[in-house]
Design a protein around this motif. Structure first.
Motif, PDB file in Angstrom:
ATOM      1  N   ARG A   1       0.838  -1.207   0.000  1.00  0.00           N
ATOM      2  CA  ARG A   1       0.000   0.000   0.000  1.00  0.00           C
ATOM      3  C   ARG A   1       0.874   1.258   0.000  1.00  0.00           C
ATOM      4  O   ARG A   1       0.747   2.114  -0.852  1.00  0.00           O
TER       5      ARG A   1
ATOM      6  N   GLN B   1       1.607   3.653  -3.290  1.00  0.00           N
ATOM      7  CA  GLN B   1       1.109   5.038  -3.248  1.00  0.00           C
ATOM      8  C   GLN B   1       2.259   6.011  -3.471  1.00  0.00           C
ATOM      9  O   GLN B   1       2.116   7.034  -4.141  1.00  0.00           O
TER      10      GLN B   1
ATOM     11  N   SER C   1       2.721   8.566  -6.572  1.00  0.00           N
ATOM     12  CA  SER C   1       2.917   9.993  -6.307  1.00  0.00           C
ATOM     13  C   SER C   1       4.047  10.540  -7.179  1.00  0.00           C
ATOM     14  O   SER C   1       3.970  11.649  -7.704  1.00  0.00           O
ATOM     15  N   GLU C   2       5.110   9.743  -7.309  1.00  0.00           N
ATOM     16  CA  GLU C   2       6.232  10.204  -8.140  1.00  0.00           C
ATOM     17  C   GLU C   2       5.797  10.324  -9.601  1.00  0.00           C
ATOM     18  O   GLU C   2       6.162  11.276 -10.285  1.00  0.00           O
TER      19      GLU C   2
ATOM     20  N   GLY D   1       3.334  13.044  -9.876  1.00  0.00           N
ATOM     21  CA  GLY D   1       4.080  14.256  -9.513  1.00  0.00           C
ATOM     22  C   GLY D   1       4.855  14.867 -10.669  1.00  0.00           C
ATOM     23  O   GLY D   1       5.272  16.027 -10.595  1.00  0.00           O
TER      24      GLY D   1
ATOM     25  N   LYS E   1      14.983  17.098 -13.291  1.00  0.00           N
ATOM     26  CA  LYS E   1      14.207  16.833 -12.080  1.00  0.00           C
ATOM     27  C   LYS E   1      13.026  15.914 -12.397  1.00  0.00           C
ATOM     28  O   LYS E   1      12.779  14.926 -11.700  1.00  0.00           O
TER      29      LYS E   1
ATOM     30  N   TYR F   1      -2.652   8.608  -4.365  1.00  0.00           N
ATOM     31  CA  TYR F   1      -1.310   9.189  -4.514  1.00  0.00           C
ATOM     32  C   TYR F   1      -1.339  10.497  -3.741  1.00  0.00           C
ATOM     33  O   TYR F   1      -2.421  10.961  -3.348  1.00  0.00           O
ATOM     34  N   SER F   2      -0.174  11.105  -3.550  1.00  0.00           N
ATOM     35  CA  SER F   2      -0.114  12.248  -2.630  1.00  0.00           C
ATOM     36  C   SER F   2      -1.064  13.372  -3.052  1.00  0.00           C
ATOM     37  O   SER F   2      -1.094  13.783  -4.220  1.00  0.00           O
TER      38      SER F   2
ATOM     39  N   PHE G   1      -0.315  16.667  -5.417  1.00  0.00           N
ATOM     40  CA  PHE G   1      -0.219  16.753  -6.882  1.00  0.00           C
ATOM     41  C   PHE G   1      -1.565  17.033  -7.549  1.00  0.00           C
ATOM     42  O   PHE G   1      -1.686  16.974  -8.764  1.00  0.00           O
TER      43      PHE G   1
ATOM     44  N   LEU H   1      12.691   7.014   6.114  1.00  0.00           N
ATOM     45  CA  LEU H   1      12.353   5.773   5.394  1.00  0.00           C
ATOM     46  C   LEU H   1      13.615   5.034   4.925  1.00  0.00           C
ATOM     47  O   LEU H   1      13.554   3.856   4.600  1.00  0.00           O
TER      48      LEU H   1
ATOM     49  N   TYR I   1      12.865  -1.302   0.166  1.00  0.00           N
ATOM     50  CA  TYR I   1      12.307   0.064   0.227  1.00  0.00           C
ATOM     51  C   TYR I   1      13.361   1.022   0.806  1.00  0.00           C
ATOM     52  O   TYR I   1      13.614   2.095   0.257  1.00  0.00           O
TER      53      TYR I   1
ATOM     54  N   MET J   1       0.644  17.143   3.192  1.00  0.00           N
ATOM     55  CA  MET J   1       1.375  15.989   2.626  1.00  0.00           C
ATOM     56  C   MET J   1       1.741  14.955   3.683  1.00  0.00           C
ATOM     57  O   MET J   1       1.885  13.776   3.391  1.00  0.00           O
ATOM     58  N   PHE J   2       1.962  15.417   4.931  1.00  0.00           N
ATOM     59  CA  PHE J   2       2.407  14.500   5.993  1.00  0.00           C
ATOM     60  C   PHE J   2       1.298  13.581   6.490  1.00  0.00           C
ATOM     61  O   PHE J   2       1.538  12.730   7.351  1.00  0.00           O
ATOM     62  N   GLY J   3       0.087  13.775   5.967  1.00  0.00           N
ATOM     63  CA  GLY J   3      -1.010  12.882   6.343  1.00  0.00           C
ATOM     64  C   GLY J   3      -1.834  13.443   7.483  1.00  0.00           C
ATOM     65  O   GLY J   3      -1.517  14.492   8.043  1.00  0.00           O
TER      66      GLY J   3
ATOM     67  N   HIS K   1      -3.001   4.043  10.300  1.00  0.00           N
ATOM     68  CA  HIS K   1      -1.933   3.047  10.121  1.00  0.00           C
ATOM     69  C   HIS K   1      -0.709   3.282  10.999  1.00  0.00           C
ATOM     70  O   HIS K   1       0.178   2.428  11.063  1.00  0.00           O
TER      71      HIS K   1
ATOM     72  N   PHE L   1      -8.404  18.524   2.811  1.00  0.00           N
ATOM     73  CA  PHE L   1      -7.569  17.326   2.616  1.00  0.00           C
ATOM     74  C   PHE L   1      -8.443  16.120   2.243  1.00  0.00           C
ATOM     75  O   PHE L   1      -8.173  15.394   1.288  1.00  0.00           O
TER      76      PHE L   1
HETATM   77  N1  FAQ Z   1      -2.192  12.234   0.218  1.00  0.00           N
HETATM   78  O1  FAQ Z   1      -2.917   6.274   8.483  1.00  0.00           O
HETATM   79  P1  FAQ Z   1      -2.275   7.309   7.632  1.00  0.00           P
HETATM   80  C1  FAQ Z   1       7.079  13.354  -3.451  1.00  0.00           C
HETATM   81  C2  FAQ Z   1      -3.870   8.484   3.241  1.00  0.00           C
HETATM   82  S1  FAQ Z   1       6.578  11.855  -2.910  1.00  0.00           S
HETATM   83  C3  FAQ Z   1      -2.994  11.197  -0.075  1.00  0.00           C
HETATM   84  O2  FAQ Z   1      -1.525   8.387   8.335  1.00  0.00           O
HETATM   85  P2  FAQ Z   1       0.187   6.222   6.540  1.00  0.00           P
HETATM   86  C4  FAQ Z   1       8.243  13.425  -4.387  1.00  0.00           C
HETATM   87  C5  FAQ Z   1      -3.085   7.208   3.574  1.00  0.00           C
HETATM   88  O3  FAQ Z   1      -2.519   6.672   2.419  1.00  0.00           O
HETATM   89  C6  FAQ Z   1       5.133  12.194  -1.930  1.00  0.00           C
HETATM   90  N2  FAQ Z   1      -3.341  10.257   0.808  1.00  0.00           N
HETATM   91  O4  FAQ Z   1      -1.374   6.591   6.528  1.00  0.00           O
HETATM   92  C7  FAQ Z   1       7.999  14.476  -5.395  1.00  0.00           C
HETATM   93  C8  FAQ Z   1      -4.184   6.370   4.190  1.00  0.00           C
HETATM   94  O5  FAQ Z   1      -5.059   5.894   3.163  1.00  0.00           O
HETATM   95  P3  FAQ Z   1      -5.277   4.292   2.864  1.00  0.00           P
HETATM   96  C9  FAQ Z   1       4.561  10.955  -1.433  1.00  0.00           C
HETATM   97  C10 FAQ Z   1      -2.824  10.377   2.057  1.00  0.00           C
HETATM   98  O6  FAQ Z   1       0.455   5.432   5.319  1.00  0.00           O
HETATM   99  C11 FAQ Z   1       8.248  15.796  -5.106  1.00  0.00           C
HETATM  100  C12 FAQ Z   1      -5.000   7.382   4.952  1.00  0.00           C
HETATM  101  O7  FAQ Z   1      -4.746   8.642   4.333  1.00  0.00           O
HETATM  102  N3  FAQ Z   1       5.352  10.430  -0.364  1.00  0.00           N
HETATM  103  O8  FAQ Z   1       6.474  14.274  -3.053  1.00  0.00           O
HETATM  104  C13 FAQ Z   1      -1.975  11.417   2.417  1.00  0.00           C
HETATM  105  O9  FAQ Z   1       0.567   5.626   7.848  1.00  0.00           O
HETATM  106  C14 FAQ Z   1       8.012  16.790  -6.058  1.00  0.00           C
HETATM  107  C15 FAQ Z   1      -4.663   7.424   6.432  1.00  0.00           C
HETATM  108  O10 FAQ Z   1      -3.372   7.988   6.685  1.00  0.00           O
HETATM  109  C16 FAQ Z   1       5.108   9.218   0.150  1.00  0.00           C
HETATM  110  O11 FAQ Z   1       4.263   8.501  -0.305  1.00  0.00           O
HETATM  111  C17 FAQ Z   1      -1.654  12.373   1.448  1.00  0.00           C
HETATM  112  N4  FAQ Z   1      -0.856  13.430   1.702  1.00  0.00           N
HETATM  113  O12 FAQ Z   1       0.912   7.633   6.438  1.00  0.00           O
HETATM  114  C18 FAQ Z   1       7.549  14.133  -6.661  1.00  0.00           C
HETATM  115  C19 FAQ Z   1       6.027   8.792   1.277  1.00  0.00           C
HETATM  116  N5  FAQ Z   1      -1.633  11.257   3.719  1.00  0.00           N
HETATM  117  O13 FAQ Z   1      -3.972   3.786   2.305  1.00  0.00           O
HETATM  118  C20 FAQ Z   1       7.289  15.123  -7.627  1.00  0.00           C
HETATM  119  C21 FAQ Z   1       5.702   7.438   1.822  1.00  0.00           C
HETATM  120  C22 FAQ Z   1      -2.269  10.154   4.159  1.00  0.00           C
HETATM  121  O14 FAQ Z   1      -5.610   3.653   4.175  1.00  0.00           O
HETATM  122  C23 FAQ Z   1       7.562  16.448  -7.311  1.00  0.00           C
HETATM  123  N6  FAQ Z   1       4.436   7.409   2.520  1.00  0.00           N
HETATM  124  N7  FAQ Z   1      -2.994   9.638   3.158  1.00  0.00           N
HETATM  125  O15 FAQ Z   1      -6.370   4.238   1.849  1.00  0.00           O
HETATM  126  C24 FAQ Z   1       4.286   7.699   3.848  1.00  0.00           C
HETATM  127  O16 FAQ Z   1       5.238   8.058   4.527  1.00  0.00           O
HETATM  128  C25 FAQ Z   1       2.923   7.502   4.444  1.00  0.00           C
HETATM  129  O17 FAQ Z   1       2.187   6.673   3.605  1.00  0.00           O
HETATM  130  C26 FAQ Z   1       2.147   8.833   4.726  1.00  0.00           C
HETATM  131  C27 FAQ Z   1       0.775   8.465   5.299  1.00  0.00           C
HETATM  132  C28 FAQ Z   1       2.924   9.651   5.758  1.00  0.00           C
HETATM  133  C29 FAQ Z   1       1.958   9.633   3.452  1.00  0.00           C
END
Ligand code: FAQ
Length: 337
Positions: free
Chosen positions: A54, A58, A62-63, A66, A89, A125-126, A129, A157, A165, A215-217, A225, A291
């Motif tokens: 998951r 996701q 997002s990438e 993005g 980039k 996805y994030s 975007f 991470l 990962y 973005m941090f959720g 989670h 959000f």
């Molecule tokens: N957007 O229980 P939590 C980038 C969802 S990469 C959408 O807190 P978790 C590079 C979450 O999935 C950016 N959905 O979840 C770049 C869950 O839904 P589900 C992406 C969100 O997983 C830069 C529900 O809410 N980075 O930017 C968001 O423990 C520039 C409950 O939330 C990552 O993916 C959100 N903002 O923590 C590219 C990093 N927040 O699955 C281009 C890895 C939460 O139950 C240009 N991911 N949700 O249906 C993580 O660290 C974690 O997954 C979190 C969420 C912190 C995002």
């Protein structure tokens, strides 16, 4: 899907699970607690595998999505140097998506399946975007703030318990750091330019600041989670902790640019009993309704983003077919030899 997960049924109540499985689980948790890396062929609870698929997928989506807000500006970058940096980039982001899909594949899920979930709108996805890039300053704001937030979240991470990962994250973070600097440098150039350019930078900051905090959720209390992911050492910091670190790091950067963060409640709160050199920036209420709307598919650009991705996928059909045909010919030649 989840082929290796069949040996674990950790969603069943403990009382009806075989002792052998509970032993596996205890040994798994002990390895995680001892900071050992879990590798693709190791035993793991089905729920750990599911959580990783998951989160990693996701992250990969997002990438890939993005790339769209910035790709929109490649032809309009103000100089050849800016164009080259932006192209690099966006290509990096595509690369990150591919490493991440590869990391997800080690868990027994196919890339086709994940791509299908993205294209049909089933996968998240994030949220960030789904906002539009309206001016060149938005490209600066994305690099500075969106990549800045991504780094804050992704550095921990690199120590995630799942080896593939964690290792993918090391290179991703190095590249994100270049992205963040190019964005900040765009902002600095605009802020040192004409009044009009500085106003453009301020306008971009006004529009991107709050979505970046999202973005941090969700807040910790609403993060479904977090507890389990922390126990498994997938997450090392909570959503709110990372958000606070980001605010603390970013406020001085905005001050250096001479820009104002769009938050009347922002103020420095020294640590209790501290000497004023440590503490945190207190920030105002995040609009969690916005959000929720964005992650439910109703943000300003959700539909455009999915339409653009579907169009690119359909137009790339012939490339995938040609690549498959080439691979089949190569394999046949190798077998014949
Ligand atoms: N957007 O229980 P939590 C980038 C969802 S990469 C959408 O807190 P978790 C590079 C979450 O999935 C950016 N959905 O979840 C770049 C869950 O839904 P589900 C992406 C969100 O997983 C830069 C529900 O809410 N980075 O930017 C968001 O423990 C520039 C409950 O939330 C990552 O993916 C959100 N903002 O923590 C590219 C990093 N927040 O699955 C281009 C890895 C939460 O139950 C240009 N991911 N949700 O249906 C993580 O660290 C974690 O997954 C979190 C969420 C912190 C995002």
């Amino acid at each position: 899907m989840y082929t290796q997960a069949l040996n674990s049924r950790d969603d069943a109540p403990a009382a009806i699970r075989p002792a052998e499985e509970l032993e596996h689980e205890a040994r798994f948790q002990a390895r995680v607690d001892a900071e050992e890396r879990i590798e693709a062929n190791d035993w793991m609870p089905a729920a750990y595998r599911k959580t990783l698929v998951r989160q990693i997928s996701q992250h990969a989506h997002s990438e890939i999505i993005g790339m769209l807000p910035e790709g929109n500006w490649i032809t309009r970058a103000p100089s050849l140097r800016r164009k080259a940096a932006l192209l690099a980039k966006v290509q990096d982001e595509c690369g990150h998506g591919l490493y991440l899909y590869a990391a997800a594949e080690t868990l027994g899920v196919s890339r086709e399946e994940l791509t299908d979930q993205l294209l049909t709108g089933k996968a998240k996805y994030s949220s960030i975007f789904n906002y539009p890039t309206m001016s060149w300053a938005d490209i600066g704001a994305i690099g500075w703030l969106v990549d800045g937030a991504a780094i804050m979240n992704q550095i921990p991470l690199c120590r995630c318990s799942y080896g593939p990962y964690a290792r993918a994250m090391i290179r991703v973070c190095k590249e994100e750091s270049f992205h963040q600097r190019q964005g900040y440098e765009i902002m600095l150039t605009l802020c040192r330019g004409s009044e009009e350019q500085k106003a453009m930078a301020q306008d971009a900051l006004n529009r991107w600041w709050w979505p970046c905090l999202m973005m941090f959720g969700p807040p910790d209390a609403a993060s479904q989670h977090s507890d389990q992911s922390t126990k498994w050492k997938i997450k090392r910091f909570s959503n709110d902790e990372l958000r606070q670190k980001f605010v603390d790091a970013t406020v001085p950067q905005a001050q250096f640019l001479g820009l104002t963060l769009p938050d009347p409640e922002l103020r420095f709160v020294p640590d209790e009993g501290g000497d004023g050199t440590t503490g945190h920036w207190h920030y105002g209420q995040i609009d969690w309704d916005e959000f929720k709307q964005v992650i439910a598919g109703n943000g300003p650009c959700n539909r455009d983003r999915l339409a653009a991705r579907n169009k690119a996928h359909a137009e790339g059909e012939w490339v995938r077919e040609a690549a498959m045909a080439h691979a089949a010919k190569r394999q046949a030649r190798q077998q014949a030899a």
